[in-house]
Scaffold this motif. Sequence first.
Motif, short mmCIF file in Angstrom:
data_model
loop_
_atom_site.label_atom_id
_atom_site.label_comp_id
_atom_site.label_asym_id
_atom_site.label_seq_id
_atom_site.Cartn_x
_atom_site.Cartn_y
_atom_site.Cartn_z
N CYS A 82 -10.51 6.35 7.36
CA CYS A 82 -9.53 6.87 8.31
C CYS A 82 -10.22 7.12 9.65
O CYS A 82 -11.27 7.78 9.70
CB CYS A 82 -8.93 8.16 7.75
SG CYS A 82 -7.71 8.92 8.82
N GLN A 123 -9.62 -0.64 5.12
CA GLN A 123 -10.23 -0.68 3.79
C GLN A 123 -11.63 -1.24 3.91
O GLN A 123 -11.81 -2.40 4.26
CB GLN A 123 -9.39 -1.53 2.84
CG GLN A 123 -9.98 -1.69 1.46
CD GLN A 123 -10.09 -0.37 0.71
OE1 GLN A 123 -9.23 0.49 0.83
NE2 GLN A 123 -11.14 -0.22 -0.05
N PHE A 154 -6.05 3.27 9.26
CA PHE A 154 -6.92 3.08 8.11
C PHE A 154 -7.44 1.66 8.08
O PHE A 154 -6.75 0.72 8.45
CB PHE A 154 -6.15 3.34 6.80
CG PHE A 154 -6.00 4.79 6.47
CD1 PHE A 154 -6.85 5.41 5.57
CD2 PHE A 154 -5.00 5.54 7.07
CE1 PHE A 154 -6.71 6.75 5.27
CE2 PHE A 154 -4.84 6.88 6.78
CZ PHE A 154 -5.71 7.49 5.87
N PHE A 208 -2.47 0.28 8.05
CA PHE A 208 -3.53 0.09 7.05
C PHE A 208 -3.98 -1.36 7.11
O PHE A 208 -3.19 -2.27 6.87
CB PHE A 208 -3.00 0.45 5.66
CG PHE A 208 -4.08 0.58 4.63
CD1 PHE A 208 -4.54 1.82 4.25
CD2 PHE A 208 -4.61 -0.54 4.02
CE1 PHE A 208 -5.53 1.95 3.28
CE2 PHE A 208 -5.61 -0.43 3.05
CZ PHE A 208 -6.07 0.83 2.69
N PHE A 236 -10.95 9.90 0.59
CA PHE A 236 -9.88 8.99 0.20
C PHE A 236 -10.44 7.97 -0.79
O PHE A 236 -11.58 7.52 -0.66
CB PHE A 236 -9.30 8.27 1.41
CG PHE A 236 -8.52 9.15 2.34
CD1 PHE A 236 -7.36 9.78 1.91
CD2 PHE A 236 -8.94 9.36 3.63
CE1 PHE A 236 -6.63 10.60 2.76
CE2 PHE A 236 -8.22 10.17 4.50
CZ PHE A 236 -7.06 10.79 4.06
N SER A 279 -14.04 1.81 0.13
CA SER A 279 -13.20 3.00 0.33
C SER A 279 -12.26 2.82 1.51
O SER A 279 -12.62 2.16 2.48
CB SER A 279 -14.06 4.22 0.60
OG SER A 279 -14.92 4.49 -0.46
N PRO A 280 -11.09 3.45 1.44
CA PRO A 280 -10.23 3.46 2.63
C PRO A 280 -10.82 4.41 3.67
O PRO A 280 -11.15 5.55 3.36
CB PRO A 280 -8.89 3.97 2.09
CG PRO A 280 -9.22 4.72 0.84
CD PRO A 280 -10.49 4.14 0.31
N ILE A 287 -9.03 4.53 -3.52
CA ILE A 287 -7.97 3.55 -3.83
C ILE A 287 -7.75 3.51 -5.33
O ILE A 287 -8.70 3.43 -6.10
CB ILE A 287 -8.36 2.14 -3.33
CG1 ILE A 287 -8.30 2.06 -1.82
CG2 ILE A 287 -7.49 1.06 -3.96
CD1 ILE A 287 -6.92 2.11 -1.24
N VAL A 305 0.86 5.82 -0.73
CA VAL A 305 0.04 7.01 -0.52
C VAL A 305 0.57 8.13 -1.42
O VAL A 305 1.77 8.28 -1.58
CB VAL A 305 0.04 7.43 0.97
CG1 VAL A 305 1.41 7.83 1.46
CG2 VAL A 305 -0.97 8.53 1.24
N ALA A 363 -2.75 12.89 -0.64
CA ALA A 363 -3.37 12.16 0.47
C ALA A 363 -2.53 12.31 1.74
O ALA A 363 -3.08 12.45 2.83
CB ALA A 363 -3.54 10.69 0.10
N VAL A 421 -3.39 4.92 -1.91
CA VAL A 421 -4.41 5.78 -1.34
C VAL A 421 -4.21 7.18 -1.90
O VAL A 421 -3.13 7.75 -1.82
CB VAL A 421 -4.34 5.79 0.20
CG1 VAL A 421 -5.36 6.75 0.79
CG2 VAL A 421 -4.53 4.38 0.76
N VAL A 437 0.85 -1.19 0.00
CA VAL A 437 0.00 0.00 0.00
C VAL A 437 0.89 1.24 0.00
O VAL A 437 1.86 1.31 0.75
CB VAL A 437 -1.01 -0.02 1.17
CG1 VAL A 437 -0.34 -0.03 2.52
CG2 VAL A 437 -1.98 1.14 1.08
#
Length: 126
Positions: free
Chosen positions: A43, A31, A29, A66, A103, A40-41, A105, A9, A13, A83, A7
């Motif tokens: 947070c 998913q 985070f 994550f 956010f 969606s991710p 992906i 970023v 982001a 992300v 993963v």
Amino acid sequence: METVKRVLVTDRAREVIERLRAEHGELMFHQSGGCCDGSSPMCYPAGEFRIGGSDVKIGEIAGCPFYMSRSQFEYWKHTQLTVDVIPGRGASFSLEIPLGVRFIIRSRLFTPEERERLEPVLGGES
């Protein structure tokens, strides 16, 4: 040999994450698997979302762990996730929503060479 991250970023982001960290403290985070705002991710303040034995940690972004469900990971294990953030309000409980962004992906398949060097996946915490 350097490991390949599962993963990543984007810089945009990362800026949003830093802003959220300044306001809410440490973050994490997860998913989403399709509830609320699709896949969606999400947070959250660290520790606010309960991670269980059915979740795996696939990496860290901007210093934030994550996670995703183990069953969802089975579908995405051959994919590198990035992300990113886009303008617009999602329909989730994720911390960025009041900022007028969400956010998302972006993904791509790992190459055969990359698959041999992937970061390990860690099991969930009770």
